[in-house]
Design an enzyme around this catalytic site. Structure first.
Site, short mmCIF file in Angstrom:
data_model
loop_
_atom_site.label_atom_id
_atom_site.label_comp_id
_atom_site.label_asym_id
_atom_site.label_seq_id
_atom_site.Cartn_x
_atom_site.Cartn_y
_atom_site.Cartn_z
N MET A 164 0.84 -1.20 0.00
CA MET A 164 0.00 0.00 0.00
C MET A 164 0.87 1.24 0.00
O MET A 164 1.87 1.32 0.71
CB MET A 164 -0.98 0.00 1.17
N TYR A 441 4.45 2.76 12.74
CA TYR A 441 3.80 2.66 11.43
C TYR A 441 2.38 2.13 11.54
O TYR A 441 1.94 1.71 12.59
CB TYR A 441 4.63 1.90 10.42
N GLU A 442 1.67 2.21 10.42
CA GLU A 442 0.23 1.90 10.36
C GLU A 442 -0.59 2.77 11.31
O GLU A 442 -1.57 2.33 11.88
CB GLU A 442 -0.03 0.41 10.65
N GLY A 443 -0.19 4.01 11.44
CA GLY A 443 -0.86 4.94 12.33
C GLY A 443 -0.21 4.88 13.69
O GLY A 443 -0.28 3.87 14.39
#
Length: 590
Positions: A164, A441-443
């Site tokens: 992504m 990461y990933e928020g």
């Protein structure tokens, strides 16, 4: 050290004895003929071999050698490509994928346990297929039938990888600021132009093709996040018959030099009029991408569990073997010049903290997996919606709490080794470095906490929370439930703090941000109390069948309730201090 032995007995305990997975699956028609307890155990057994014998031995060299970039070409460390080829032969990438396109269709309750093993063996290796699994979810949920037929089978097979592409140099959390553009071609495809950073697995040498899911803006799109669309952009264009064609205008500009997960290529990706295909509706791309992001958030949370489990295994083994000083109560090992350090109270404190939090995390991950299965497969729309609401509430908790406590556990594991924990060949310092990224990461975990408090608690006036706490109260009130009073008291504290926060947030917008991280942790400790109550109750019920295993479970539950759950008292005090102490300094005084 690269040894990792999957905790199969504990995984099965959670799956079968705590959550009665086979009963859950029997009520979901699409799973009735797909999986049962014997199938699940066979998959876990094989997964333990793959992760322990194939992947874990690559971890240290992968860290030492790292991914390498040379003029746009990325190579993974020695052994990765061969191991990956063996890995995909087992169909592991498509474990929970849609069977209509070549996936195995296994339930999430099972796949979360496999993911734990994978991250425990080596986080870097795990990330390559974890991103593919998430990309498949987004494509399956939002893409056209033509795109699904073309791209899902080779992705599930692991021959192609999925990634992504969200972040840009100037746009991280605030994706509404992205500048990547898309213009439509005459054939219905699009030209994608822009640059993305921090792209995990954006380039590598493991797969034939890499499928990029890219956020971009169409001409005249609305401002901000409302104007984002999602596009599928292959590294190598795909012919109408599914064969690979010419190279697309997708290049890797560089890879990052990182603190940890060094064998995972973190790439700068450039798209120069690259050919792409719209996924879902125009200007609805962020919602489509969140299908993947929410999967990845749970997955990255599980990275925290996996790293913590490996650190615990090494620390416990070391503590039983390393002799140093005598026990406070006298000589325990007269044949040696000193006693093993596991006799010392502080070493036991660290090991039990690791053990209680990791096993609590494992149970909670399985519970969230259960809700995902119900949301996806239940024929009852009411049950499916209730489960989906719970997933929305619990996803930020799983991502942030699993990784915050995972780092704490890895640090404890390093500390048990003393000076040797600081030395590379023992492997403990690598786990600390590898797991640290999971909080970012990933928020970031701060963003997860804001999501929990702002969107899932305050915005809906605690509706999701009430549904969750009602479930806890119902089960904790059953006469056979152990630690019932402790769980009910903890739930009451969570509800009281939540009500206080709802009232304060109505008058002071800073209260949400001021309380969010401590509130998420409070929520996590209360949720784990419920998990430990359920585990202790199951262990007490079956104690006579396997006394050693179940007595250890009961003793760990006692440690959790006596030494870990009291952390909620200080969290409550900190939250109720309010936002004012955070705003006592002017910006220039920092």
């Amino acid at each position: 050290m690269s040894d990792y032995n999957a905790p199969l007995r504990d995984l099965r305990f959670v799956l079968h004895e705590v959550f009665n997975a086979s009963e859950v699956w029997a009520q979901l028609p699409q799973l009735q003929e797909t999986v049962d307890s014997e199938t699940a155990d066979a998959i876990l057994e094989e997964a333990a071999k793959v992760t322990g014998q194939l992947i874990a031995p690559l971890s240290r060299n992968g860290d030492e050698q790292g991914a390498q970039w040379d003029n746009g070409i990325v190579t993974t460390p020695d052994g990765f490509k061969e191991a990956y080829n063996t890995y995909i032969e087992g169909g592991w990438v498509g474990l929970s994928g849609n069977p209509a396109y070549g996936g195995m269709g296994m339930p999430k309750m099972l796949s979360v346990q496999f993911e734990e093993m994978l991250y425990a063996a080596d986080s870097s290796f795990a990330l390559y297929s974890a991103l593919t699994s998430g990309a498949c979810l987004a494509i399956d949920a939002h893409a056209s039938e033509a795109l699904k037929n073309t791209y899902l089978p080779p992705l599930y097979a692991g021959r192609w990888a999925g990634v992504m592409c969200l972040t840009e140099a100037h746009a991280g959390t605030d994706l509404g600021l992205i500048r990547t553009r898309a213009t439509e071609n005459s054939d219905g495809s699009y030209k994608i132009t822009g640059s993305k950073i921090f792209i995990t697995g954006g380039e590598q040498d493991l797969t034939e093709n890499i499928i990029h899911l890219v956020l971009a803006k169409l001409p005249n799109a609305p401002e901000g996040a409302r104007g984002i669309s999602l596009f599928l952009v292959p590294k190598i264009n795909v012919n109408t018959d599914g064969s690979l064609g010419n190279a697309n205008a997708v290049t890797c500009g560089s890879i990052e030099h990182k603190m940890g997960i060094k064998a995972s290529a973190t790439c700068v990706m450039n798209f120069d009029d690259a050919k792409g295909y719209l996924v879902g509706e125009p200007n609805k791309g962020l919602a489509a991408m969140f299908t993947m992001m929410n999967y990845e958030r749970l997955s990255i949370g599980i990275q925290g569990i996996g790293c913590a489990e490996t650190s615990y295994q090494r620390a416990a083994d070391y503590a039983r073997e390393r002799i140093q000083s005598r026990a406070a109560t006298g000589v325990q090992n007269p044949e040696q010049t000193a006693d093993p350090i596991i006799v010392h109270a502080d070493v036991r404190r660290m090991l039990l903290t690791m053990k209680s939090m990791t096993e609590g995390s494992r149970a909670f991950a399985c519970y969230v997996g259960k809700q995902l299965d119900i949301a996806k497969f239940s024929p009852d729309p009411v049950l499916a919606e209730q489960a989906q609401d719970l997933v929305a509430l619990l996803t930020p908790v799983t991502k942030a709490f699993f990784t915050d406590t995972g780092l704490e556990s890895c640090i404890h594991g390093q500390q048990v080794f003393g000076g040797h924990g600081y030395v590379r060949e023992w492997g403990q310092e690598q786990l600390v470095r590898d797991v640290r990224i999971a909080q970012i990461y990933e928020g970031t975990n701060g963003i997860q906490a804001l999501d929990l408090v702002g969107r899932k608690i305050v915005a809906n006036r605690g509706e999701y929370l009430t549904a969750f706490t009602q479930r806890i109260r119902e089960q904790a009130s059953q006469p056979e439930t152990l630690y019932s009073a402790e769980v009910l008291s903890a739930v009451a504290r969570l509800e009281s703090v939540s009500q206080w926060l709802l009232e304060k947030a109505a008058d002071d917008k800073n209260e949400v941000g001021a309380a969010s991280v401590e509130y998420l942790h409070l929520f996590g400790y209360v949720a784990y109390a419920w998990m430990w109550s359920r585990m202790a109750t199951a262990a007490q019920k079956n104690h006579a069948q396997e006394p050693d295993f179940y007595s250890a479970k009961l003793a760990t539950a006692d440690f959790y309730f006596s030494r870990m759950l009291p952390r909620t008292l200080s969290l409550e005090t900190s939250i109720k201090a309010g936002s004012e102490p955070l705003y006592g300094l002017a910006a220039e005084q920092f």
